[in-house]
Design a protein around this motif. Structure first.
Motif, PDB file in Angstrom:
ATOM      1  N   LEU A   1      49.487  22.067  15.616  1.00 28.03           N
ATOM      2  CA  LEU A   1      48.590  21.058  16.163  1.00 28.03           C
ATOM      3  C   LEU A   1      49.093  19.631  15.961  1.00 28.03           C
ATOM      4  N   GLN A   2      50.127  19.450  15.151  1.00 27.10           N
ATOM      5  CA  GLN A   2      50.580  18.102  14.844  1.00 27.10           C
ATOM      6  C   GLN A   2      51.116  17.382  16.083  1.00 27.10           C
ATOM      7  N   ALA A   3      51.884  18.100  16.918  1.00 26.76           N
ATOM      8  CA  ALA A   3      52.411  17.491  18.141  1.00 26.76           C
ATOM      9  C   ALA A   3      51.279  17.132  19.104  1.00 26.76           C
ATOM     10  N   ILE A   4      50.243  17.986  19.147  1.00 32.62           N
ATOM     11  CA  ILE A   4      49.093  17.709  20.012  1.00 32.62           C
ATOM     12  C   ILE A   4      48.352  16.467  19.521  1.00 32.62           C
ATOM     13  N   PHE A   5      48.152  16.390  18.207  1.00 34.14           N
ATOM     14  CA  PHE A   5      47.488  15.217  17.637  1.00 34.14           C
ATOM     15  C   PHE A   5      48.287  13.944  17.886  1.00 34.14           C
ATOM     16  N   PHE A   6      49.606  14.055  17.757  1.00 37.28           N
ATOM     17  CA  PHE A   6      50.451  12.876  17.971  1.00 37.28           C
ATOM     18  C   PHE A   6      50.311  12.368  19.405  1.00 37.28           C
ATOM     19  N   GLY A   7      50.413  13.266  20.381  1.00 35.17           N
ATOM     20  CA  GLY A   7      50.283  12.856  21.775  1.00 35.17           C
ATOM     21  C   GLY A   7      48.894  12.348  22.097  1.00 35.17           C
ATOM     22  N   LEU A   8      47.866  12.989  21.535  1.00 32.70           N
ATOM     23  CA  LEU A   8      46.484  12.594  21.806  1.00 32.70           C
ATOM     24  C   LEU A   8      46.190  11.200  21.261  1.00 32.70           C
ATOM     25  N   PHE A   9      46.536  10.957  19.995  1.00 32.18           N
ATOM     26  CA  PHE A   9      46.206   9.673  19.384  1.00 32.18           C
ATOM     27  C   PHE A   9      47.116   8.557  19.891  1.00 32.18           C
ATOM     28  N   LEU A  10      48.339   8.885  20.258  1.00 29.69           N
ATOM     29  CA  LEU A  10      49.203   7.871  20.868  1.00 29.69           C
ATOM     30  C   LEU A  10      48.634   7.438  22.214  1.00 29.69           C
ATOM     31  N   SER A  11      48.173   8.402  23.015  1.00 29.06           N
ATOM     32  CA  SER A  11      47.571   8.076  24.313  1.00 29.06           C
ATOM     33  C   SER A  11      46.308   7.235  24.137  1.00 29.06           C
ATOM     34  N   MET A  12      45.462   7.625  23.186  1.00 27.04           N
ATOM     35  CA  MET A  12      44.224   6.879  22.947  1.00 27.04           C
ATOM     36  C   MET A  12      44.527   5.466  22.461  1.00 27.04           C
ATOM     37  N   TYR A  13      45.556   5.335  21.631  1.00 25.22           N
ATOM     38  CA  TYR A  13      45.914   4.003  21.125  1.00 25.22           C
ATOM     39  C   TYR A  13      46.416   3.109  22.256  1.00 25.22           C
ATOM     40  N   LEU A  14      47.298   3.658  23.113  1.00 24.15           N
ATOM     41  CA  LEU A  14      47.836   2.866  24.219  1.00 24.15           C
ATOM     42  C   LEU A  14      46.748   2.490  25.223  1.00 24.15           C
ATOM     43  N   VAL A  15      45.828   3.418  25.494  1.00 19.49           N
ATOM     44  CA  VAL A  15      44.725   3.127  26.410  1.00 19.49           C
ATOM     45  C   VAL A  15      43.840   2.020  25.846  1.00 19.49           C
ATOM     46  N   THR A  16      43.576   2.073  24.542  1.00 17.35           N
ATOM     47  CA  THR A  16      42.738   1.052  23.913  1.00 17.35           C
ATOM     48  C   THR A  16      43.384  -0.320  23.965  1.00 17.35           C
ATOM     49  N   VAL A  17      44.654  -0.386  23.585  1.00 21.45           N
ATOM     50  CA  VAL A  17      45.348  -1.676  23.578  1.00 21.45           C
ATOM     51  C   VAL A  17      45.462  -2.227  24.992  1.00 21.45           C
ATOM     52  N   LEU A  18      45.859  -1.387  25.947  1.00 21.74           N
ATOM     53  CA  LEU A  18      46.012  -1.837  27.329  1.00 21.74           C
ATOM     54  C   LEU A  18      44.680  -2.271  27.925  1.00 21.74           C
ATOM     55  N   GLY A  19      43.618  -1.480  27.692  1.00 22.98           N
ATOM     56  CA  GLY A  19      42.308  -1.820  28.241  1.00 22.98           C
ATOM     57  C   GLY A  19      41.775  -3.133  27.707  1.00 22.98           C
ATOM     58  N   ASN A  20      41.904  -3.354  26.402  1.00 19.17           N
ATOM     59  CA  ASN A  20      41.420  -4.610  25.819  1.00 19.17           C
ATOM     60  C   ASN A  20      42.289  -5.793  26.218  1.00 19.17           C
ATOM     61  N   LEU A  21      43.593  -5.569  26.363  1.00 23.16           N
ATOM     62  CA  LEU A  21      44.466  -6.649  26.837  1.00 23.16           C
ATOM     63  C   LEU A  21      44.127  -7.034  28.272  1.00 23.16           C
ATOM     64  N   LEU A  22      43.778  -6.050  29.104  1.00 20.62           N
ATOM     65  CA  LEU A  22      43.389  -6.342  30.483  1.00 20.62           C
ATOM     66  C   LEU A  22      42.108  -7.185  30.522  1.00 20.62           C
ATOM     67  N   ILE A  23      41.166  -6.881  29.642  1.00 19.07           N
ATOM     68  CA  ILE A  23      39.943  -7.680  29.589  1.00 19.07           C
ATOM     69  C   ILE A  23      40.254  -9.114  29.183  1.00 19.07           C
ATOM     70  N   ILE A  24      41.093  -9.283  28.158  1.00 16.02           N
ATOM     71  CA  ILE A  24      41.471 -10.634  27.723  1.00 16.02           C
ATOM     72  C   ILE A  24      42.189 -11.377  28.841  1.00 16.02           C
ATOM     73  N   LEU A  25      43.099 -10.705  29.535  1.00 13.37           N
ATOM     74  CA  LEU A  25      43.848 -11.333  30.624  1.00 13.37           C
ATOM     75  C   LEU A  25      42.938 -11.676  31.793  1.00 13.37           C
ATOM     76  N   ALA A  26      42.012 -10.781  32.125  1.00 16.89           N
ATOM     77  CA  ALA A  26      41.092 -11.032  33.239  1.00 16.89           C
ATOM     78  C   ALA A  26      40.180 -12.212  32.936  1.00 16.89           C
ATOM     79  N   VAL A  27      39.676 -12.288  31.712  1.00 21.10           N
ATOM     80  CA  VAL A  27      38.786 -13.386  31.343  1.00 21.10           C
ATOM     81  C   VAL A  27      39.523 -14.716  31.345  1.00 21.10           C
TER      82      VAL A  27
END
Length: 300
Positions: A9-35
């Motif tokens: 499960l370690q590889a699954i966790f790595f891919g899952l949390f990496l994806s969630m981290y990138l989505v979070t950073v990108l989504g919040n950066l888009l909000i800051i850029l849009a504002v």
């Protein structure tokens, strides 16, 4: 502590949390850029929202990158200084989110209950002052946790029953008397926990009473739509946050505590950009305008 001891499960966790981290950073950066790029969003509400997005990036960056490195290197070790740093930043960004959500509730209270005086009350100077006070209170809370932990005697090698250095773990692992430290933590918890929640509840009680006095259903819907996204984020933040503390206290299961911590530290910051972009017409318009400008510049 790993979320699971199963090596498959370690590889699954790595891919899952990496994806969630990138989505979070990108989504919040888009909000800051849009504002920042859309003049229509240069209002107090979106100024506070951009600061909340910045705090959410720091919030998730405190825990997830270290967890990803632990999964990749098959090591769960963290230095004492690294643990103190992680704990300090965690307390800082949690308190920052807490204070900003309270400030945003006050902004919605002024906008709905005192609409004619909104531009006068929520001046740029006051908005900057509120963000500065939120940051200073967060720094004070963070340093308070650090000063308490530095006074506690621990064993040299201990196992932290979570995937990051939570402040309560140091208290539980202490081999010295911690009664006074626990009292201090409860006092600061009441100041930085109960007071913001009380402020939010007071603001929304006034908002609801003002909305009920609006004669038309269209006016009520319009007033509710201006604070709907904030209310959802408040429920998500405090719901998952209370789940971390009360869930671990009731179940006494390290796994349950770790799952609750994932909901609070990873899922909550990830969902905030979606909540504000999907439920807010102005934000959706700004993001489409930002996407159109980016696509046009690429064609040139």
């Amino acid at each position: 502590m790993r979320l699971s001891e199963d090596p498959d499960l370690q590889a699954i966790f790595f891919g899952l949390f990496l994806s969630m981290y990138l989505v979070t950073v990108l989504g919040n950066l888009l909000i800051i850029l849009a504002v920042s790029s859309d003049s229509h969003l240069h209002t107090p509400m979106y100024f506070f929202l951009s600061n909340l997005s910045l705090a959410d990036i720091g919030f998730i960056s405190t825990t997830v990158p270290k967890m990803l490195m632990n999964i990749q290197t098959h090591s769960r070790d963290i230095s004492y200084a690294g643990c103190l740093t992680q704990m300090s930043l965690f307390a800082l960004f949690v308190c920052m989110d807490d204070m900003l959500l309270t400030v945003m509730a006050y902004d919605r209270f002024v906008a709905i209950c005192h609409p004619l005086q909104y531009s006068v009350i929520m001046s740029p100077r006051l908005c900057g002052f509120l963000v500065l006070v939120s940051f200073l209170c967060s720094v004070l809370d963070s340093q308070m946790h650090n000063s308490i932990v530095l006074q506690i005697t621990n064993f040299k090698a201990v196992e932290i029953l979570n995937f990051f250095c939570h402040p309560s773990q140091f208290i539980n692992l202490a081999c010295s008397d911690t009664f006074t430290n626990i009292i201090v933590i409860y006092i600061f918890g009441a100041i930085f926990g109960i007071l913001p929640i009380s402020g939010i509840l007071f603001s929304y009680s006034k908002i609801v009473s003002s909305i009920l006095r609006i004669p038309s259903s269209r006016g009520k819907h319009k007033a509710l739509s201006t604070c709907g996204s904030h209310l959802v984020v408040v429920c998500l933040f405090y719901g998952t946050g209370l789940g971390v503390y009360f869930g671990s206290a009731v179940s006494h299961s390290p796994r349950s505590s770790a799952v609750a911590s994932v909901m609070f530290t990873v899922v909550s910051p990830m969902l905030n950009p979606f909540i504000y972009s999907l439920r807010n017409r102005d934000m959706r318009r700004a993001l489409r305008r930002l996407y159109g400008t980016t696509a046009y510049s690429q064609e040139l």
